[in-house]
Motif scaffolding. Structure first.
Motif, PDB file in Angstrom:
ATOM      1  N   TYR A  34       0.840  -1.193   0.000  1.00  0.00           N
ATOM      2  CA  TYR A  34       0.000   0.000   0.000  1.00  0.00           C
ATOM      3  C   TYR A  34       0.878   1.247   0.000  1.00  0.00           C
ATOM      4  CZ  TYR A  34      -3.776  -3.181   1.320  1.00  0.00           C
ATOM      5  OH  TYR A  34      -4.681  -4.208   1.337  1.00  0.00           O
ATOM      6  N   GLN A  35       0.405   2.270  -0.689  1.00  0.00           N
ATOM      7  CA  GLN A  35       1.138   3.535  -0.758  1.00  0.00           C
ATOM      8  C   GLN A  35       0.255   4.654  -0.225  1.00  0.00           C
ATOM      9  OE1 GLN A  35       1.911   3.494  -5.007  1.00  0.00           O
ATOM     10  NE2 GLN A  35       3.988   2.740  -4.691  1.00  0.00           N
ATOM     11  N   LEU A  36       0.869   5.518   0.575  1.00  0.00           N
ATOM     12  CA  LEU A  36       0.166   6.660   1.143  1.00  0.00           C
ATOM     13  C   LEU A  36       0.595   7.925   0.413  1.00  0.00           C
ATOM     14  CD1 LEU A  36      -1.656   7.878   3.425  1.00  0.00           C
ATOM     15  CD2 LEU A  36       0.443   8.106   4.791  1.00  0.00           C
ATOM     16  N   PHE A  37      -0.389   8.652  -0.122  1.00  0.00           N
ATOM     17  CA  PHE A  37      -0.121   9.896  -0.826  1.00  0.00           C
ATOM     18  C   PHE A  37      -0.743  11.055  -0.053  1.00  0.00           C
ATOM     19  CE2 PHE A  37       0.314   6.661  -4.010  1.00  0.00           C
ATOM     20  CZ  PHE A  37       1.303   7.123  -4.874  1.00  0.00           C
ATOM     21  N   SER A  38      -0.111  12.222  -0.142  1.00  0.00           N
ATOM     22  CA  SER A  38      -0.576  13.394   0.593  1.00  0.00           C
ATOM     23  C   SER A  38      -0.504  14.641  -0.272  1.00  0.00           C
ATOM     24  CB  SER A  38       0.275  13.606   1.852  1.00  0.00           C
ATOM     25  OG  SER A  38      -0.137  14.762   2.562  1.00  0.00           O
ATOM     26  N   GLY A  39      -1.305  15.635   0.118  1.00  0.00           N
ATOM     27  CA  GLY A  39      -1.279  16.941  -0.528  1.00  0.00           C
ATOM     28  C   GLY A  39      -1.916  17.956   0.395  1.00  0.00           C
ATOM     29  N   ASN A  40      -1.763  19.225   0.079  1.00  0.00           N
ATOM     30  CA  ASN A  40      -2.301  20.284   0.935  1.00  0.00           C
ATOM     31  C   ASN A  40      -3.649  20.820   0.473  1.00  0.00           C
ATOM     32  OD1 ASN A  40       1.033  21.103   1.321  1.00  0.00           O
ATOM     33  ND2 ASN A  40      -0.257  20.697   3.095  1.00  0.00           N
ATOM     34  N   ARG A  41      -4.160  20.247  -0.609  1.00  0.00           N
ATOM     35  CA  ARG A  41      -5.489  20.629  -1.094  1.00  0.00           C
ATOM     36  C   ARG A  41      -6.338  19.378  -1.274  1.00  0.00           C
ATOM     37  NH1 ARG A  41      -5.700  22.533  -6.006  1.00  0.00           N
ATOM     38  NH2 ARG A  41      -3.580  21.967  -6.626  1.00  0.00           N
ATOM     39  N   PRO A  42      -7.640  19.471  -1.037  1.00  0.00           N
ATOM     40  CA  PRO A  42      -8.498  18.279  -1.066  1.00  0.00           C
ATOM     41  C   PRO A  42      -8.979  17.895  -2.466  1.00  0.00           C
ATOM     42  CG  PRO A  42      -9.782  20.168  -0.398  1.00  0.00           C
ATOM     43  CD  PRO A  42      -8.366  20.659  -0.550  1.00  0.00           C
ATOM     44  N   HIS A  43      -8.038  17.766  -3.374  1.00  0.00           N
ATOM     45  CA  HIS A  43      -8.355  17.364  -4.738  1.00  0.00           C
ATOM     46  C   HIS A  43      -7.398  16.251  -5.143  1.00  0.00           C
ATOM     47  CE1 HIS A  43     -10.741  21.010  -4.848  1.00  0.00           C
ATOM     48  NE2 HIS A  43      -9.665  21.713  -4.531  1.00  0.00           N
ATOM     49  N   VAL A  73      -4.670   9.880   0.443  1.00  0.00           N
ATOM     50  CA  VAL A  73      -5.269   8.759  -0.276  1.00  0.00           C
ATOM     51  C   VAL A  73      -4.349   7.569  -0.078  1.00  0.00           C
ATOM     52  CG1 VAL A  73      -5.790   7.771  -2.547  1.00  0.00           C
ATOM     53  CG2 VAL A  73      -6.510  10.099  -2.021  1.00  0.00           C
ATOM     54  N   ILE A  74      -4.921   6.401   0.197  1.00  0.00           N
ATOM     55  CA  ILE A  74      -4.144   5.162   0.247  1.00  0.00           C
ATOM     56  C   ILE A  74      -4.460   4.368  -1.012  1.00  0.00           C
ATOM     57  CG2 ILE A  74      -3.744   2.981   1.462  1.00  0.00           C
ATOM     58  CD1 ILE A  74      -4.561   4.378   4.055  1.00  0.00           C
ATOM     59  N   LYS A  75      -3.401   3.915  -1.684  1.00  0.00           N
ATOM     60  CA  LYS A  75      -3.568   3.142  -2.911  1.00  0.00           C
ATOM     61  C   LYS A  75      -2.925   1.773  -2.758  1.00  0.00           C
ATOM     62  CE  LYS A  75      -3.585   7.205  -5.968  1.00  0.00           C
ATOM     63  NZ  LYS A  75      -2.989   7.828  -7.173  1.00  0.00           N
ATOM     64  N   GLY A  76      -3.598   0.785  -3.324  1.00  0.00           N
ATOM     65  CA  GLY A  76      -3.065  -0.566  -3.365  1.00  0.00           C
ATOM     66  C   GLY A  76      -3.305  -1.146  -4.739  1.00  0.00           C
ATOM     67  N   GLU A  77      -3.044  -2.414  -4.888  1.00  0.00           N
ATOM     68  CA  GLU A  77      -3.280  -3.061  -6.171  1.00  0.00           C
ATOM     69  C   GLU A  77      -4.778  -3.096  -6.445  1.00  0.00           C
ATOM     70  OE1 GLU A  77      -2.543  -7.412  -8.279  1.00  0.00           O
ATOM     71  OE2 GLU A  77      -1.485  -6.882  -6.430  1.00  0.00           O
ATOM     72  N   ASP A  78      -5.203  -2.423  -7.522  1.00  0.00           N
ATOM     73  CA  ASP A  78      -6.616  -2.338  -7.880  1.00  0.00           C
ATOM     74  C   ASP A  78      -7.461  -1.781  -6.738  1.00  0.00           C
ATOM     75  OD1 ASP A  78      -6.092  -3.506 -10.386  1.00  0.00           O
ATOM     76  OD2 ASP A  78      -6.202  -5.509  -9.516  1.00  0.00           O
ATOM     77  N   PHE A  79      -6.888  -0.836  -5.990  1.00  0.00           N
ATOM     78  CA  PHE A  79      -7.597  -0.306  -4.832  1.00  0.00           C
ATOM     79  C   PHE A  79      -7.196   1.142  -4.593  1.00  0.00           C
ATOM     80  CE2 PHE A  79      -7.619   0.806  -0.345  1.00  0.00           C
ATOM     81  CZ  PHE A  79      -8.912   0.491   0.033  1.00  0.00           C
ATOM     82  N   GLU A  80      -8.171   1.946  -4.186  1.00  0.00           N
ATOM     83  CA  GLU A  80      -7.894   3.337  -3.824  1.00  0.00           C
ATOM     84  C   GLU A  80      -8.962   3.810  -2.852  1.00  0.00           C
ATOM     85  OE1 GLU A  80      -7.902   7.611  -6.155  1.00  0.00           O
ATOM     86  OE2 GLU A  80      -6.899   5.910  -7.121  1.00  0.00           O
ATOM     87  N   THR A  81      -8.543   4.432  -1.751  1.00  0.00           N
ATOM     88  CA  THR A  81      -9.528   4.941  -0.796  1.00  0.00           C
ATOM     89  C   THR A  81     -10.110   6.258  -1.273  1.00  0.00           C
ATOM     90  OG1 THR A  81      -7.959   6.297   0.471  1.00  0.00           O
ATOM     91  CG2 THR A  81      -8.196   3.974   1.130  1.00  0.00           C
ATOM     92  N   ASN A  82     -11.151   6.672  -0.598  1.00  0.00           N
ATOM     93  CA  ASN A  82     -11.613   8.048  -0.739  1.00  0.00           C
ATOM     94  C   ASN A  82     -10.538   8.972  -0.169  1.00  0.00           C
ATOM     95  OD1 ASN A  82     -14.237   7.252  -1.655  1.00  0.00           O
ATOM     96  ND2 ASN A  82     -14.811   6.874   0.478  1.00  0.00           N
ATOM     97  N   ILE A  83     -10.629  10.240  -0.520  1.00  0.00           N
ATOM     98  CA  ILE A  83      -9.809  11.246   0.145  1.00  0.00           C
ATOM     99  C   ILE A  83     -10.191  11.259   1.625  1.00  0.00           C
ATOM    100  CG2 ILE A  83      -9.353  13.733   0.347  1.00  0.00           C
ATOM    101  CD1 ILE A  83      -9.974  13.950  -2.654  1.00  0.00           C
ATOM    102  N   PHE A  84      -9.203  11.461   2.499  1.00  0.00           N
ATOM    103  CA  PHE A  84      -9.511  11.615   3.919  1.00  0.00           C
ATOM    104  C   PHE A  84      -8.505  12.560   4.557  1.00  0.00           C
ATOM    105  CE2 PHE A  84      -6.701   7.931   3.621  1.00  0.00           C
ATOM    106  CZ  PHE A  84      -5.813   8.094   4.676  1.00  0.00           C
ATOM    107  N   SER A  85      -8.814  12.986   5.767  1.00  0.00           N
ATOM    108  CA  SER A  85      -7.952  13.930   6.475  1.00  0.00           C
ATOM    109  C   SER A  85      -8.188  13.753   7.970  1.00  0.00           C
ATOM    110  CB  SER A  85      -8.280  15.364   6.048  1.00  0.00           C
ATOM    111  OG  SER A  85      -7.420  16.302   6.665  1.00  0.00           O
ATOM    112  N   GLU A  86      -7.557  14.587   8.763  1.00  0.00           N
ATOM    113  CA  GLU A  86      -7.842  14.625  10.197  1.00  0.00           C
ATOM    114  C   GLU A  86      -9.164  15.364  10.379  1.00  0.00           C
ATOM    115  OE1 GLU A  86      -4.224  15.200  12.901  1.00  0.00           O
ATOM    116  OE2 GLU A  86      -3.548  16.089  11.018  1.00  0.00           O
ATOM    117  N   ARG A  87     -10.176  14.641  10.862  1.00  0.00           N
ATOM    118  CA  ARG A  87     -11.496  15.258  10.943  1.00  0.00           C
ATOM    119  C   ARG A  87     -11.511  16.425  11.932  1.00  0.00           C
ATOM    120  NH1 ARG A  87     -15.816  14.430   8.826  1.00  0.00           N
ATOM    121  NH2 ARG A  87     -15.386  12.296   8.167  1.00  0.00           N
TER     122      ARG A  87
END
Length: 361
Positions: A34-43, A73-87
């Protein structure tokens, strides 16, 4: 070292913060990379920086609060989560400021992150807090507090905020808070009301019937109608986002406002209930402190039970409000159109702007 476990982000994702360290994990993950990706904007196009890789979907990354906000976003093989953040936004001088993103709707979409927020009052924000909200490009504040509350505890200025909309629903439930100067005076007034017989005896217990009645009253009362109409109309003009609506503690007036907004967007009822309950989880320590302060003012167990019911966020409180709408109108959409004067076009525009397709696959 302080530890903060986010009470909820999106299904199956857990976030814990220890100062500058974030621990992110995905429940029930299969053995995979699994790979964790990050950004400063919710897009999605902005969430393109790979900051972690794991074979068990558990990540530890260094991300200081004041350099946020962060979206993931967390990505895996044939998998991707919704965008999420610290609520819950980790502000130093406000404990209940949180993002309304990531909630699932009945048609399979989710609320977008970084656009709609709910909170407690912004009167004590320090410079670090204000900078973070400015980096989130906060444009609009909707303030449910009375004129007295705003005068006693004026909100701090936030450079990116273009407008503040005042709309007091005149909740009798919030009257003691609205007329008090500080927490101690509020507590004294509440206990005095009980001692002087100003509260009907049928309410003086731990059932919280007065909370339910007040919430249901606000579904139809004219001042509440005008206040929440102004709030929803402000949200309907999507140019006003990112937007936060708040009262003093972010519980009752804001809780109902959030219920209205999420219901209008088609969010699942269970998600709406969970959002309401979060306030009690977030304010657990504060509520315990209030209980101890009440004990200094009265030893009457019935009084204490009544006072604690007033500060709790019970599932039955918010469900009673939703059920009241269902009793009065054929559909919740009819309620927003007939009661608040929104148009179907406005509702469709809001759903198009504030929702996105679910990305789990």
């Amino acid at each position: 070292m302080s530890v903060y476990v986010q009470p909820y982000t999106i299904p199956n994702v857990t976030i814990k913060r220890e100062e500058e360290q974030l621990f992110i994990s995905m429940d029930n993950a299969k053995e995979n990379t699994y790979q964790l990706f990050s950004g400063n904007r919710p897009h999605l196009e902005a969430i393109n920086k790979k900051i972690g890789e794991s074979k068990n979907s558990m990540f530890r990354v260094t991300l200081p609060v004041d350099e946020g906000p962060y979206y993931f976003v967390i990505k895996g093989e044939d998998f991707e989560t919704n965008i999420f953040s610290e609520r819950v936004i980790q502000l130093k001088q406000a404990i209940n400021f949180r993002d309304l993103g990531g909630y699932q709707t009945t048609d399979g979409r989710v609320t977008r992150w970084g656009l709609l927020f709910r909170g407690d009052q912004l009167s004590k924000l320090d410079e670090t807090d204000r900078r973070l909200l400015e980096k989130m490009n906060l444009k609009t504040i909707v303030d449910y507090r009375s004129e007295h509350e705003r005068t006693v505890n004026p909100n701090k200025q936030i450079a990116t905020v273009i407008q503040t909309v005042h709309c007091d629903p005149q909740s009798s439930f919030s009257e003691a808070a609205a007329n008090a100067v500080d927490l101690n005076e509020e507590n004294v007034k509440l206990v005095r009301q009980l001692e002087e017989g100003k509260i009907e005896s049928k309410y003086i217990n731990g059932k919280g019937e007065n909370v339910i009645e007040d919430y249901q009253f606000l579904i139809t009362s004219e001042p509440a109608k005008e206040a929440y109409k102004k709030f929803l109309q402000t949200c309907a003009d999507v140019a006003n986002a990112p937007l936060v609506h708040h009262c003093r503690g972010g519980k009752d007036r804001t809780g109902l406002g959030s219920m209205f907004l999420l219901l209008l967007l088609g969010v699942k009822e269970e998600e709406i209930v969970n959002d309401y309950i979060l306030t009690g989880i977030i304010r657990k320590d504060r509520n315990q402190l209030k209980y101890e302060l009440y004990q200094e003012l009265t030893k009457n167990e019935d009084y204490l039970a009544y006072l604690m019911a007033m500060i709790e966020t019970r599932e039955e409180f918010i469900r009673a409000s939703i059920e009241r709408i269902k009793e009065l109108y054929p559909t919740t959409t009819d309620y927003f159109i007939q009661h608040f004067g929104l148009t179907q076009e406005q509702i469709d525009t809001m759903r198009e702007f504030y929702l996105e397709e679910g990305m789990n696959k």
